[in-house]
Design an enzyme around this catalytic site. Structure first.
Site, PDB file in Angstrom:
ATOM      1  CG  HIS A 153      29.971   8.382 -29.037  1.00 41.60           C
ATOM      2  ND1 HIS A 153      30.795   7.778 -29.942  1.00 41.60           N
ATOM      3  CD2 HIS A 153      28.894   7.583 -28.925  1.00 41.60           C
ATOM      4  CE1 HIS A 153      30.233   6.641 -30.360  1.00 41.60           C
ATOM      5  NE2 HIS A 153      29.083   6.502 -29.749  1.00 41.60           N
ATOM      6  CB  THR A 181      25.784   8.849 -25.255  1.00 43.84           C
ATOM      7  OG1 THR A 181      24.855   8.051 -25.969  1.00 43.84           O
ATOM      8  CG2 THR A 181      25.594  10.307 -25.594  1.00 43.84           C
TER       9      THR A 181
END
Ligand code: NAD
Ligand code: ZN
Length: 354
Positions: free
Chosen positions: A51, A48
């Protein structure tokens, strides 16, 4: 000794829409009466975070800069709000990264992992890649004595692995793990510890296949080169896998898992596909499969399970392959994005302001 927290701190911040993260001085988080302030010691880098750093489509739609990123951490409590009586300065803790609403049907029933209104640490509120982080006391997990600090830093993804691995009984069962990223690797060790007979891991990246062997896999395969039917034959399996843990988010892996399940088998889906996926529902129906989606960790059953498994000999430490100071965050993020890595830890102890 607990040193009083300064007013400023260093944090890794997404300052504006677009790629990159900046290490900058920001105000230390304030705490409310129900909150706990933690001096961060070690953090883990999650997909995450990559990202968000890379500013992909998901991040563009989800993240509102400025934001301090990061959610995997261990640290020491330095201050607590006036309502907090169960936590004290000096204690070593991690934080559950899903801050739930506390008011919905599931929260009120104690099923907080099912809260539809949860806010992610380092996603919807300032996170843990910082010298200090604040969280509500209901999000704090008190580490038990003897838990290794590097392992404590990754209780969040370890919890994803445990939540998935123990979603279905595995004692004596044959388990397929698709995807040997950090979470699949930890899940491999967990199902082995929990008494699975065979644990077959499918992973295309050689470095990660080698790690999967270290985590206790019975056989590790490159799914692009070897058919799992062949692996089943080698192991003398005749009816297919009883349990599959999908930990890649890859459509081909989901199909492979379905095609290799035993009748009555169970498939736990943790990997998040980046686009809509198609499966053959006939396979699910005719084999009478159970499919369960897994999100986050159960509060706090999963945290308890992680702790007691570590105490009873589970070793997930080989998943940690790289360690950096937070000042080397760029190198740390490169390592975390590389196929030749497991879990990457950033150390925040030698900070600027404390
Ligand atoms: P990761 O991306 O490091 O690992 C995924 C692995 O799957 C990679 O090693 C990749 O090579 C492998 N893979 C790709 N195609 C494959 C195929 N066809 N067959 C087998 N393996 C294949 O990710 P991670 O950090 O270990 O997380 C695993 C997954 O779980 C990711 O999709 C992540 O987004 C997701 N995730 C879900 C939750 C949740 O709460 N549901 C939480 C954290 C992460
Ligand atoms: Zn809720």
């Amino acid at each position: 000794m607990v040193v009083p927290a300064p007013r400023s701190m260093l944090a890794l911040v997404k300052t504006a829409p677009g790629p990159g993260l900046e290490l900058r001085e920001v105000p230390r988080p304030e705490i409310g009466i129900n909150d706990v302030l933690i001096r961060v010691r070690k953090t883990g880098i999650c997909g995450t975070d990559l990202h968000i750093a890379n500013w992909d489509g998901w991040a563009t739609h989800t993240i509102k800069p400025p934001l301090v990123v990061g959610h995997e951490f261990v640290g020491q409590i330095v201050d607590v709000g006036s309502n907090v009586s169960d936590f004290h300065p000096g204690e070593i803790v991690s934080g559950e990264g899903h801050v739930v609403c506390g008011r919905c049907r599931h929260c009120l029933a104690g099923r907080r992992h099912l809260c539809a209104n949860s806010i992610g640490l380092g996603i919807g509120r300032d996170g843990a890649f910082a010298e200090y982080v604040s969280l509500p006391m209901t999000n704090i997990w008190h580490h038990w004595p003897g838990i290794d600090e590097d392992v404590a830093a990754i209780f969040d993804p370890f919890g994803n692995a445990v939540h998935t691995a123990l979603a279905f009984p595995v004692l004596g069962e044959d388990v397929l793990v698709t995807g040997a990223g950090p979470i699949g690797l930890m899940a491999t060790a967990v199902v082995k510890h929990a008494g699975a007979r065979f644990v077959v891991v499918a992973e295309p990246i050689p470095y990660r296949r080698a790690l999967a062997e270290r985590m206790g896999a019975t056989i590790v395969v490159d799914p692009t080169e070897r058919d799992l039917k062949d692996v089943q034959a080698e192991l003398g399996m005749v009816e297919g896998f009883d349990v599959a843990l999908e930990m890649s988010g890859n459509e081909a892996a989901i199909r492979t898992a379905l095609a290799n399940m035993a009748h009555g088998g169970s498939l736990a889906l943790l990997g998040l596909p980046t686009r809509e996926t198609t499966i053959d529902t006939n396979e699910v129906i005719i084999k009478m499969l159970t499919i369960r989606g897994i999100y986050g960790r159960e509060m706090y059953e999963t945290w308890y399970e992680m702790t007691v498994m570590l105490q009873s000999g589970l070793d997930i430490s080989p998943v940690i392959t790289h360690r950096f100071s937070f000042r080397e965050h760029e190198a740390a993020f490169v390592a975390a994005g590389s196929p030749d890595s497991g879990k990457v830890i950033m150390d925040w102890e030698a900070g600027e302001f404390s």
